[in-house]
Design an enzyme around this catalytic site. Structure first.
Site, PDB file in Angstrom:
ATOM      1  N   HIS A 112       0.920  -1.068  -0.181  1.00 32.72           N
ATOM      2  CA  HIS A 112      -0.006   0.003  -0.059  1.00 32.72           C
ATOM      3  C   HIS A 112       0.777   1.161  -0.120  1.00 32.72           C
ATOM      4  CE1 HIS A 112      -3.278   2.755   1.324  1.00 32.72           C
ATOM      5  NE2 HIS A 112      -2.212   3.208   2.034  1.00 32.72           N
ATOM      6  N   GLU A 113       1.892   1.181   0.843  1.00 31.55           N
ATOM      7  CA  GLU A 113       2.863   2.222   0.934  1.00 31.55           C
ATOM      8  C   GLU A 113       3.650   2.938  -0.562  1.00 31.55           C
ATOM      9  OE1 GLU A 113       2.644   4.480   3.151  1.00 31.55           O
ATOM     10  OE2 GLU A 113       1.336   3.339   4.427  1.00 31.55           O
TER      11      GLU A 113
ATOM     12  N   HIS B  97       1.580   4.517  -3.023  1.00 33.98           N
ATOM     13  CA  HIS B  97       1.831   5.927  -2.896  1.00 33.98           C
ATOM     14  C   HIS B  97       2.869   6.426  -3.933  1.00 33.98           C
ATOM     15  CE1 HIS B  97      -1.554   6.578  -0.165  1.00 33.98           C
ATOM     16  NE2 HIS B  97      -1.161   5.843   0.880  1.00 33.98           N
TER      17      HIS B  97
ATOM     18  N   GLU C 177      -5.609   6.970  -0.914  1.00 29.18           N
ATOM     19  CA  GLU C 177      -5.681   5.692  -0.203  1.00 29.18           C
ATOM     20  C   GLU C 177      -6.114   4.636  -0.903  1.00 29.18           C
ATOM     21  OE1 GLU C 177      -3.937   5.145   2.915  1.00 29.18           O
ATOM     22  OE2 GLU C 177      -3.236   7.335   2.284  1.00 29.18           O
TER      23      GLU C 177
END
Length: 427
Positions: free
Chosen positions: A335-336, A339, A367
């Site tokens: 997920h990070e 970004h 997100e």
């Protein structure tokens, strides 16, 4: 007629008083709006006493109740601390606190041999006194939040001595950054002419980028211990995942967040080809902070785990939160990394120069996109369970008032993220 007469009378006041009144009116309008939103969310905390049907499969009633009570306590604290802050600011404006502090700064400068022509030095003294006042008035609130609320709900790991040393260190480091930067900014304003605001904006943007670059390497280690993630399966899998999306990973650190709190987090930092990943030790289920006293030495038999540990360390181990399994940690990192791959960091920097509400709305969209990116990496199932565990470990309340959530939450509520993942979660 009476109302319009009052408006006309207001415009008869001198300009400085009209500006003063407008500042107070705006400040209280924002405060009342924020309070209105907070009370809507507080009503959710008070009335939602049973686990909603859609959450029964992922959250037990005991965790739900702990989360509800934690958020209620935080809501009560936030109400009183924000009310105090607003009243304090109003009194400072009404009773001339800012002019008084400016005169006091001038007196200090005069006693040191600096005359009125040294306005930048006087401004720095003013900033020093203002931040000192803010630190002192905010200290009781910070103490209560840490040693009453966080302690009550099992998050605080700090002693009073550690807390005070940390607060003093933060103040000193802040001044070491704030005063030089402010002096340069004031000098730019002084010599910038008609376009000083453009030069000042560019300067603050550059300073922000520099601080983001150096924070994790030079500032954060002043407060927390960063240890390279030991060689092993988790590190290898992190490196493989980073390589698969061309993320220029150079190092993976574990930060000893457990000495402060049991809250968990993960992030990456760095520009260009020098990226680092930081994992909180509280995030890792299978990680314990290396103990120097437990390292093997020639002729010395290694002691058993826990043997000779202080009561503080034993309590910390006993109260350690659940954390995430390696697969779930990788999903969180997926997920990070989403970004980064999707350019969210740069976009946030740009948008932050415009409006905070726009940034909140955009952040929520980011997100969801980062969750979708983790899904593309094959991590939807693990991210699903990791989000549930992190919400449980941090006692996040999964039910939100829609207006409060829209205005405040930079991350979508848990249920919305889970629903988005569930629709495409792999078996």
């Amino acid at each position: 007629m009476g109302m319009w007469a009052s408006v006309d009378a207001m415009w008869d006041f001198p300009a400085e008083k009209r500006i003063f009144g407008a500042v107070l009116l705006f400040s209280w309008t924002v405060y009342l709006w924020e309070t209105f939103l907070a009370q809507r969310q507080r009503r959710i905390y008070k009335t939602t006493t049973q686990v909603p049907p859609e959450l029964e499969q992922i959250m037990d009633s005991d965790t739900f109740e702990k989360s509800r009570l934690y958020q209620l306590d935080k809501s009560t604290f936030s109400f009183w601390s924000e009310l105090y802050s607003e009243v304090e600011g109003t009194f400072i404006l009404l009773f001339g606190g800012i002019p008084f502090l400016w005169r006091l700064s001038g007196q200090f400068c005069s006693s040191a041999g600096f005359g009125p022509e040294y306005e930048i030095i006087q401004s720095l003294v003013f900033l020093l006194l203002a931040t000192l006042f803010s630190a002192l008035t905010g200290l009781p609130w910070s103490l209560y939040n840490t040693f009453v609320i966080e302690e009550k709900h099992g998050f605080n790991h700090q002693t009073l001595e550690f807390f005070m040393k940390d607060a003093i260190k933060k103040f000193i480091v802040t001044q070491c950054i704030l005063l030089p930067v402010s002096s340069l900014l004031l000098y730019i304003i002084k010599i910038g002419g008609d376009y000083f605001f453009i030069y000042a904006w560019l300067f603050t943007l550059v300073v922000s980028l520099v601080l983001v670059t150096i924070y994790a390497d030079y500032i954060a280690p002043l407060f927390d211990k960063f240890t390279p993630l030991p060689e092993g399966k988790l590190k290898q899998e992190i490196e493989v995942m980073a390589k698969s999306i061309n993320f220029p990973l150079t190092k993976v650190y574990v930060v000893e967040g457990s000495k402060r709190s049991s809250h968990s987090n993960a992030y990456f930092y760095g520009f260009f080809k020098n990226k680092r990943i930081v994992l909180f030790d509280t995030l890792l289920e299978e990680y314990s902070v290396p103990n120097k006293d437990n390292q093997e030495e020639p002729g010395v038999e290694p002691r058993n785990e826990g043997e000779g540990d202080s009561e503080e360390v034993k309590a910390k181990v006993k109260n350690k939160k659940q954390g995430c399994k390696n697969e779930e940690v990788l999903a969180v990192l997926g997920h990070e990394l989403g970004h980064w791959k999707l350019g969210h960091t740069v976009k946030n920097i740009i948008i932050s120069q415009i409006l905070s509400f726009c940034l909140t709305v955009l952040s929520r969209r980011f997100e969801f996109q980062a969750d979708a990116f983790a899904k593309k990496l094959g991590k939807a199932k693990d991210l699903y369970s990791a989000l549930i565990k992190l919400n449980k470990d941090n006692l996040g309340f999964p039910v939100s008032d829609w207006l409060f959530s829209t205005w405040h939450y930079s991350h979508p509520p848990l249920l919305e993220r889970l629903q988005a993942l569930k629709s495409t979660k792999q078996d």
